[in-house]
Write a protein that holds these residues in place. Structure first.
Motif, PDB file in Angstrom:
ATOM      1  N   GLN A 134       0.830  -1.205   0.000  1.00 35.95           N
ATOM      2  CA  GLN A 134       0.000   0.000   0.000  1.00 35.95           C
ATOM      3  C   GLN A 134       0.867   1.259   0.000  1.00 35.95           C
ATOM      4  OE1 GLN A 134      -3.451   0.130  -0.300  1.00 35.95           O
ATOM      5  NE2 GLN A 134      -2.929   2.234  -0.741  1.00 35.95           N
ATOM      6  N   MET A 135       1.955   1.245   0.777  1.00 34.21           N
ATOM      7  CA  MET A 135       2.850   2.408   0.791  1.00 34.21           C
ATOM      8  C   MET A 135       3.491   2.604  -0.575  1.00 34.21           C
ATOM      9  SD  MET A 135       4.550   2.273   4.638  1.00 34.21           S
ATOM     10  CE  MET A 135       6.129   2.558   3.966  1.00 34.21           C
ATOM     11  N   ALA A 136       3.887   1.510  -1.221  1.00 35.54           N
ATOM     12  CA  ALA A 136       4.482   1.610  -2.553  1.00 35.54           C
ATOM     13  C   ALA A 136       3.461   2.121  -3.560  1.00 35.54           C
ATOM     14  CB  ALA A 136       5.036   0.252  -2.990  1.00 35.54           C
ATOM     15  N   LEU A 137       2.231   1.627  -3.473  1.00 39.99           N
ATOM     16  CA  LEU A 137       1.179   2.115  -4.378  1.00 39.99           C
ATOM     17  C   LEU A 137       0.926   3.601  -4.159  1.00 39.99           C
ATOM     18  CD1 LEU A 137      -1.440  -0.786  -4.335  1.00 39.99           C
ATOM     19  CD2 LEU A 137      -0.224   0.088  -6.336  1.00 39.99           C
ATOM     20  N   ASP A 138       0.938   4.028  -2.902  1.00 38.02           N
ATOM     21  CA  ASP A 138       0.710   5.441  -2.588  1.00 38.02           C
ATOM     22  C   ASP A 138       1.811   6.337  -3.149  1.00 38.02           C
ATOM     23  OD1 ASP A 138      -1.629   4.775  -1.302  1.00 38.02           O
ATOM     24  OD2 ASP A 138      -0.755   4.844   0.706  1.00 38.02           O
ATOM     25  N   LYS A 139       3.015   5.784  -3.321  1.00 39.72           N
ATOM     26  CA  LYS A 139       4.131   6.576  -3.850  1.00 39.72           C
ATOM     27  C   LYS A 139       4.086   6.699  -5.372  1.00 39.72           C
ATOM     28  CE  LYS A 139       7.265   5.467  -0.062  1.00 39.72           C
ATOM     29  NZ  LYS A 139       8.491   4.756   0.327  1.00 39.72           N
ATOM     30  N   LEU A 140       3.295   5.846  -6.024  1.00 43.06           N
ATOM     31  CA  LEU A 140       3.164   5.932  -7.485  1.00 43.06           C
ATOM     32  C   LEU A 140       2.380   7.178  -7.863  1.00 43.06           C
ATOM     33  CD1 LEU A 140       2.240   2.250  -8.443  1.00 43.06           C
ATOM     34  CD2 LEU A 140       4.431   3.380  -8.782  1.00 43.06           C
ATOM     35  N   SER A 141       2.589   7.626  -9.078  1.00 42.26           N
ATOM     36  CA  SER A 141       1.776   8.741  -9.571  1.00 42.26           C
ATOM     37  C   SER A 141       0.333   8.268  -9.694  1.00 42.26           C
ATOM     38  CB  SER A 141       2.288   9.210 -10.934  1.00 42.26           C
ATOM     39  OG  SER A 141       2.026   8.223 -11.916  1.00 42.26           O
ATOM     40  N   GLU A 142      -0.599   9.193  -9.726  1.00 38.85           N
ATOM     41  CA  GLU A 142      -2.024   8.851  -9.832  1.00 38.85           C
ATOM     42  C   GLU A 142      -2.291   8.007 -11.077  1.00 38.85           C
ATOM     43  OE1 GLU A 142      -5.878   8.509  -8.687  1.00 38.85           O
ATOM     44  OE2 GLU A 142      -4.315   9.506  -7.531  1.00 38.85           O
ATOM     45  N   ALA A 143      -1.679   8.345 -12.201  1.00 32.08           N
ATOM     46  CA  ALA A 143      -1.899   7.603 -13.442  1.00 32.08           C
ATOM     47  C   ALA A 143      -1.374   6.175 -13.329  1.00 32.08           C
ATOM     48  CB  ALA A 143      -1.233   8.318 -14.603  1.00 32.08           C
ATOM     49  N   HIS A 144      -0.186   6.007 -12.761  1.00 32.33           N
ATOM     50  CA  HIS A 144       0.389   4.666 -12.609  1.00 32.33           C
ATOM     51  C   HIS A 144      -0.402   3.833 -11.607  1.00 32.33           C
ATOM     52  CE1 HIS A 144       4.642   5.714 -14.286  1.00 32.33           C
ATOM     53  NE2 HIS A 144       3.745   5.563 -15.229  1.00 32.33           N
ATOM     54  N   ARG A 145      -0.808   4.443 -10.498  1.00 29.20           N
ATOM     55  CA  ARG A 145      -1.588   3.722  -9.492  1.00 29.20           C
ATOM     56  C   ARG A 145      -2.919   3.255 -10.086  1.00 29.20           C
ATOM     57  NH1 ARG A 145      -0.824   6.800  -5.525  1.00 29.20           N
ATOM     58  NH2 ARG A 145      -2.409   8.348  -6.002  1.00 29.20           N
ATOM     59  N   THR A 146      -3.567   4.119 -10.842  1.00 26.15           N
ATOM     60  CA  THR A 146      -4.844   3.756 -11.460  1.00 26.15           C
ATOM     61  C   THR A 146      -4.662   2.593 -12.422  1.00 26.15           C
ATOM     62  OG1 THR A 146      -5.652   6.026 -11.247  1.00 26.15           O
ATOM     63  CG2 THR A 146      -6.746   4.622 -12.869  1.00 26.15           C
ATOM     64  N   LEU A 147      -3.614   2.640 -13.231  1.00 26.88           N
ATOM     65  CA  LEU A 147      -3.358   1.550 -14.180  1.00 26.88           C
ATOM     66  C   LEU A 147      -3.107   0.228 -13.457  1.00 26.88           C
ATOM     67  CD1 LEU A 147      -1.167   3.000 -17.048  1.00 26.88           C
ATOM     68  CD2 LEU A 147      -3.398   1.950 -17.219  1.00 26.88           C
ATOM     69  N   ILE A 148      -2.270   0.236 -12.427  1.00 31.16           N
ATOM     70  CA  ILE A 148      -1.976  -0.986 -11.686  1.00 31.16           C
ATOM     71  C   ILE A 148      -3.254  -1.544 -11.060  1.00 31.16           C
ATOM     72  CG2 ILE A 148      -0.816  -1.894  -9.618  1.00 31.16           C
ATOM     73  CD1 ILE A 148       1.148  -1.598 -11.835  1.00 31.16           C
ATOM     74  N   MET A 198      -6.462  -0.959 -11.868  1.00 33.03           N
ATOM     75  CA  MET A 198      -7.472  -1.384 -12.835  1.00 33.03           C
ATOM     76  C   MET A 198      -7.022  -2.605 -13.633  1.00 33.03           C
ATOM     77  SD  MET A 198      -9.058   2.234 -14.158  1.00 33.03           S
ATOM     78  CE  MET A 198     -10.478   1.518 -14.979  1.00 33.03           C
ATOM     79  N   HIS A 199      -5.761  -2.640 -14.046  1.00 31.34           N
ATOM     80  CA  HIS A 199      -5.294  -3.729 -14.902  1.00 31.34           C
ATOM     81  C   HIS A 199      -4.898  -4.958 -14.087  1.00 31.34           C
ATOM     82  CE1 HIS A 199      -2.445  -5.947 -17.513  1.00 31.34           C
ATOM     83  NE2 HIS A 199      -3.294  -5.603 -18.456  1.00 31.34           N
ATOM     84  N   ASP A 200      -4.007  -4.792 -13.137  1.00 32.23           N
ATOM     85  CA  ASP A 200      -3.457  -5.935 -12.419  1.00 32.23           C
ATOM     86  C   ASP A 200      -4.337  -6.424 -11.274  1.00 32.23           C
ATOM     87  OD1 ASP A 200      -1.296  -5.874 -14.124  1.00 32.23           O
ATOM     88  OD2 ASP A 200      -0.039  -4.716 -12.763  1.00 32.23           O
ATOM     89  N   VAL A 201      -5.061  -5.523 -10.636  1.00 32.28           N
ATOM     90  CA  VAL A 201      -5.878  -5.932  -9.497  1.00 32.28           C
ATOM     91  C   VAL A 201      -7.306  -6.260  -9.931  1.00 32.28           C
ATOM     92  CG1 VAL A 201      -6.782  -5.225  -7.244  1.00 32.28           C
ATOM     93  CG2 VAL A 201      -4.461  -4.594  -7.895  1.00 32.28           C
ATOM     94  N   GLU A 202      -7.935  -5.353 -10.674  1.00 33.11           N
ATOM     95  CA  GLU A 202      -9.322  -5.561 -11.077  1.00 33.11           C
ATOM     96  C   GLU A 202      -9.470  -6.397 -12.343  1.00 33.11           C
ATOM     97  OE1 GLU A 202     -12.252  -4.906  -9.591  1.00 33.11           O
ATOM     98  OE2 GLU A 202     -11.045  -4.307  -7.876  1.00 33.11           O
ATOM     99  N   GLY A 203      -8.409  -6.562 -13.108  1.00 32.52           N
ATOM    100  CA  GLY A 203      -8.461  -7.451 -14.260  1.00 32.52           C
ATOM    101  C   GLY A 203      -8.988  -6.846 -15.545  1.00 32.52           C
ATOM    102  N   TYR A 204      -9.030  -5.529 -15.640  1.00 33.86           N
ATOM    103  CA  TYR A 204      -9.430  -4.908 -16.896  1.00 33.86           C
ATOM    104  C   TYR A 204      -8.371  -5.219 -17.956  1.00 33.86           C
ATOM    105  CZ  TYR A 204     -13.098  -2.122 -14.710  1.00 33.86           C
ATOM    106  OH  TYR A 204     -14.221  -1.721 -14.058  1.00 33.86           O
ATOM    107  N   THR A 205      -8.823  -5.521 -19.161  1.00 32.19           N
ATOM    108  CA  THR A 205      -7.881  -5.750 -20.250  1.00 32.19           C
ATOM    109  C   THR A 205      -7.383  -4.405 -20.760  1.00 32.19           C
ATOM    110  OG1 THR A 205      -9.553  -5.687 -21.990  1.00 32.19           O
ATOM    111  CG2 THR A 205      -9.127  -7.840 -20.944  1.00 32.19           C
TER     112      THR A 205
END
Length: 196
Positions: A124-138, A140-147
């Motif tokens: 969670q700390m690492a995710l919080d350090k990502l930019s908003e765009a990168h966090r959203t991509l991770i 949506m894509h890797d956690v929620e499974g959007y293609t």
């Protein structure tokens, strides 16, 4: 969220709007939880999306891929709310509380529980350090499974750009996690295979 799901399950008779959106309510809620990091805010966001989509029933009836379309609406509403909140002063009641683990996690041994809490906190700390765009991509894509094709529609970003952003986001997250000493490497140095 239980209130929304029970409403959708018990509402009679079901309109075409309800029939088309019902299978997508739970994924929308999960996405909202990932974006807001708060179930109450997520529930409110999903409700606002449903209210916004209801007048657009005719447009909704023509859409084949409802999940990406509704996710895009949810994402845009989140961004709008996030921008408005950024301009408002933070209230004490809005400070984040310690996140609770699922009830299933309480069956763990004390050592496993401590390790899980440490790992979750580090991620969670690492995710919080990502930019908003990168966090959203991770998320949506890797956690929620959007293609990537769905994300191309939701985020309105070309596919090639998304691929490179996902790669950079993963690399950045990996670097942040490896820099954090609380997350151990899978192998000690002597066990690693080196290619020379």
């Amino acid at each position: 969220m239980a209130a929304i799901l029970s409403f959708w399950a018990n509402a009679r008779p079901k309109s075409d709007f309800e029939k088309r959106l019902a299978p997508h309510i739970e994924p929308l809620f999960r996405l909202a939880c990932r974006l807001t990091n708060d179930p109450l805010d997520a529930e409110e966001l999903v409700q606002e999306v449903l209210v916004k989509l209801y007048p657009r029933r005719e447009e909704l009836a023509k859409i084949e891929q409802i999940r990406p379309w509704a996710s895009r609406v949810l994402y845009r509403m989140f961004i709008d709310k996030w921008r408005r909140r950024k301009l408002e002063p933070l209230k004490e009641s809005e400070l984040p509380e310690e996140q609770q683990l699922d009830q299933e996690d309480t069956q763990l041994s004390a050592e496993d529980y401590l390790q899980l809490r440490t790992d979750l906190g580090a991620v969670q700390m690492a995710l919080d350090k990502l930019s908003e765009a990168h966090r959203t991509l991770i998320l949506m894509h890797d956690v929620e499974g959007y293609t990537l094709v769905e994300l191309e529609e939701v985020l309105e970003v070309p596919l090639g750009t998304l691929k490179s952003r996902v790669h950079r986001a993963r690399a950045r997250l990996k670097k942040l996690l490896l820099d954090d000493q609380s997350v151990a490497e899978p192998f000690d140095e002597p066990e690693r295979v080196s290619v020379k």
